[in-house]
Design an enzyme around this catalytic site. Structure first.
Site, short mmCIF file in Angstrom:
data_model
loop_
_atom_site.label_atom_id
_atom_site.label_comp_id
_atom_site.label_asym_id
_atom_site.label_seq_id
_atom_site.Cartn_x
_atom_site.Cartn_y
_atom_site.Cartn_z
N GLU A 15 -8.55 -3.43 5.48
CA GLU A 15 -8.48 -3.37 4.01
C GLU A 15 -7.40 -4.31 3.48
O GLU A 15 -7.53 -4.88 2.40
CB GLU A 15 -8.20 -1.93 3.58
CG GLU A 15 -9.40 -1.02 3.82
CD GLU A 15 -9.03 0.44 4.01
OE1 GLU A 15 -8.43 0.76 5.05
OE2 GLU A 15 -9.34 1.25 3.14
N HIS A 59 -12.62 4.26 -0.70
CA HIS A 59 -12.72 3.39 0.49
C HIS A 59 -13.56 2.16 0.20
O HIS A 59 -14.11 1.55 1.12
CB HIS A 59 -13.38 4.13 1.68
CG HIS A 59 -12.54 5.22 2.28
ND1 HIS A 59 -13.08 6.39 2.75
CD2 HIS A 59 -11.21 5.31 2.50
CE1 HIS A 59 -12.12 7.17 3.22
NE2 HIS A 59 -10.97 6.53 3.07
N ARG A 61 -9.29 17.60 4.94
CA ARG A 61 -10.10 17.89 3.74
C ARG A 61 -11.45 18.46 4.15
O ARG A 61 -12.05 18.01 5.12
CB ARG A 61 -10.32 16.62 2.92
CG ARG A 61 -9.11 16.22 2.11
CD ARG A 61 -9.32 14.87 1.43
NE ARG A 61 -8.44 13.87 2.01
CZ ARG A 61 -8.57 12.56 1.82
NH1 ARG A 61 -9.55 12.08 1.08
NH2 ARG A 61 -7.73 11.73 2.39
N ARG A 88 -2.80 -2.01 -3.37
CA ARG A 88 -3.91 -1.07 -3.28
C ARG A 88 -3.72 -0.01 -4.36
O ARG A 88 -2.66 0.61 -4.46
CB ARG A 88 -3.91 -0.41 -1.91
CG ARG A 88 -4.96 0.65 -1.83
CD ARG A 88 -4.93 1.37 -0.52
NE ARG A 88 -5.94 2.40 -0.55
CZ ARG A 88 -5.77 3.61 -0.02
NH1 ARG A 88 -4.65 3.93 0.57
NH2 ARG A 88 -6.73 4.49 -0.08
N ASN A 101 0.86 -1.19 0.00
CA ASN A 101 0.00 0.00 0.00
C ASN A 101 0.89 1.24 0.00
O ASN A 101 1.48 1.59 1.01
CB ASN A 101 -0.89 -0.04 1.25
CG ASN A 101 -1.83 1.14 1.32
OD1 ASN A 101 -1.78 2.05 0.49
ND2 ASN A 101 -2.70 1.13 2.32
#
Ligand code: ADP
Length: 398
Positions: free
Chosen positions: A380, A175, A236, A86, A9
């Site tokens: 994940e 996601h 964000r 990923r 990742n």
């Protein structure tokens, strides 16, 4: 020989590795941080094993260093059976995970325009890993793929049609790997099958998104063309009036500066003026720091509004699910959010909530709640490992 699976990742300045055994149990984790900068470092299994990295080390160098440490420590005696990567943006090209061959690689490159901050970095990890392990099947797992089932009414913006036709401007959602894991886990906890499970899944980490999942399929989500839309996040903004670009240009702020501020100086950090870290914000708020308390309020209010919005896509709700670092650990955020949802019939059991649903199979709702509310730790990397081993066994392409 054991069939280990390596998960890679790559983030903008970090690289995370996870090693799973043939039964998909995690055997080891490695992380390199501060890459391409002056203070890069790497370690394996938390603080157990520190690894030297040269200043300015690249993702490829970090991968090599971590892999050789895995070998030196006897964690990976032979090459892995499969490697899962990923990849943030799969555009409309990828509806599911894919075995990486030259054609898949060029499709991933083609999506880079949609995710200039993420896909090129993901690609550098893939390329480094292909060089290191040329004979091992490499699989890409996309953050966007799970949301490719969104209906048009959910993924099209109300914009000139040519923008979608010519430039693929639409909502993609992110996601997806975590939201997919949530519906699998929720189904297990509720003794249902995933295909008959409908949930609202709130992934609250540094990035935050929420998804409506109907009978196992994603039908709406809060992130859009990029991971900037929707909920309030660490740095964000989530949703803002797009008119902000024009207004601020009259104040002498360029589009680039606005874009940068919306991504890196907004969200929890922007409101609190202190930190993007929810745990620190909670401590600051406890010590009377008002902007931090306000940041938490705004975060929870936006989240609650989005829970309401996600209801519009569902005809039945089997559970509202919280996950991610904040969703799994912050009783305060869950409580503040659920307080806004009283009218819809959501109610918490405060004691279960304080314990993060542990010992309750994840359940934190009160007996009077109209819907179950669950806390489920996400993984994940496990999903990526499962997909990688499945595709390495029965190769298929997107
Ligand atoms: P990422 O999106 O980078 O994977 P995580 O899912 O690890 O991030 O989530 C990080 C966020 O989780 C941070 O804001 C952190 O403060 C928050 N968090 C972790 N533990 C707690 C806790 N006990 N209470 C409140 N927030 C927490």
């Amino acid at each position: 020989m054991e069939d280990t699976i390596l998960v890679v990742n790559c983030g903008s300045s970090s690289l995370k590795l996870a090693l799973f055994d043939g039964q998909h149990r995690r055997k080891a984790s490695g992380i390199a941080e501060g890459l391409l900068g002056d203070e890069s470092f790497a370690q394996i299994n938390g603080k157990d094993e520190k690894i030297e990295l040269a200043p300015g080390a690249s993702h490829a160098e970090a991968l090599e260093a971590l892999v050789s440490a895995f070998r030196r420590l006897g964690l990976m005696p032979s090459d892995p059976f499969a490697i899962g990567h990923r990849v943030v943006h799969g555009g409309e090209a990828f509806h599911k995970a894919t075995l990486i061959d030259d054609s898949a690689l060029s499709s991933i490159e083609a999506c880079a325009g949609l995710a200039p901050l993420h896909n090129p970095i993901n690609l550098s990890g893939i390329n480094a890993s292909r060089e290191l392990f040329p004979a091992v099947p490499q699989i890409a797992v996309f953050d966007t793929a799970f949301h490719q089932t969104l209906p048009q009414k959910a993924y099209l913006y109300a914009l000139p049609g040519a923008w979608y036709r010519d430039w693929n401007v639409r909502r993609y959602g992110f996601h997806g790997t975590s939201h997919y894991f949530m519906v699998m886990e929720a189904a297990r906890l509720l003794s249902r099958t995933p295909a008959t499970t409908s949930i609202i899944s709130a992934h609250l980490g540094n990035g935050c998104s929420i998804a409506a999942i109907r009978d196992g399929i994603s039908v709406d989500t809060s992130m859009g063309l990029t991971p900037l839309e929707g909920l309030v996040m660490g740095t964000r903004s989530g949703d803002v009036d797009p008119g902000i670009f024009d207004f601020l240009s009259t104040q002498g702020v360029s589009a680039d500066e606005v874009h940068n501020a919306l991504n890196h100086q907004s969200g929890l950090l922007g409101i609190s003026g202190q930190t993007n870290d929810m745990r620190s914000l909670c401590e600051l708020a406890d010590h009377g720091h008002k902007p931090s308390a306000l940041a938490i309020d705004i975060f929870c209010f936006r989240l609650a509004k989005y829970v309401g919005a996600m209801m519009a896509s569902l005809s039945r709700l089997d559970a509202l699910v919280f996950t991610g670092g904040i969703g799994e650990n912050s009783a305060r955020v869950r409580q503040k959010t659920i307080e806004h949802l009283h009218l819809m019939g959501f109610e918490l059991n405060t004691g279960f909530n304080e314990l993060d649903g542990q010992h309750m199979n994840g359940h934190i709702e009160s007996t009077g709640s109209r819907f179950p509310i669950l806390v489920i730790p996400t993984d994940e990397e496990l999903v990526i490992a499962r997909e990688a081993s499945r595709l390495a066994d029965t190769p298929e392409t997107a």
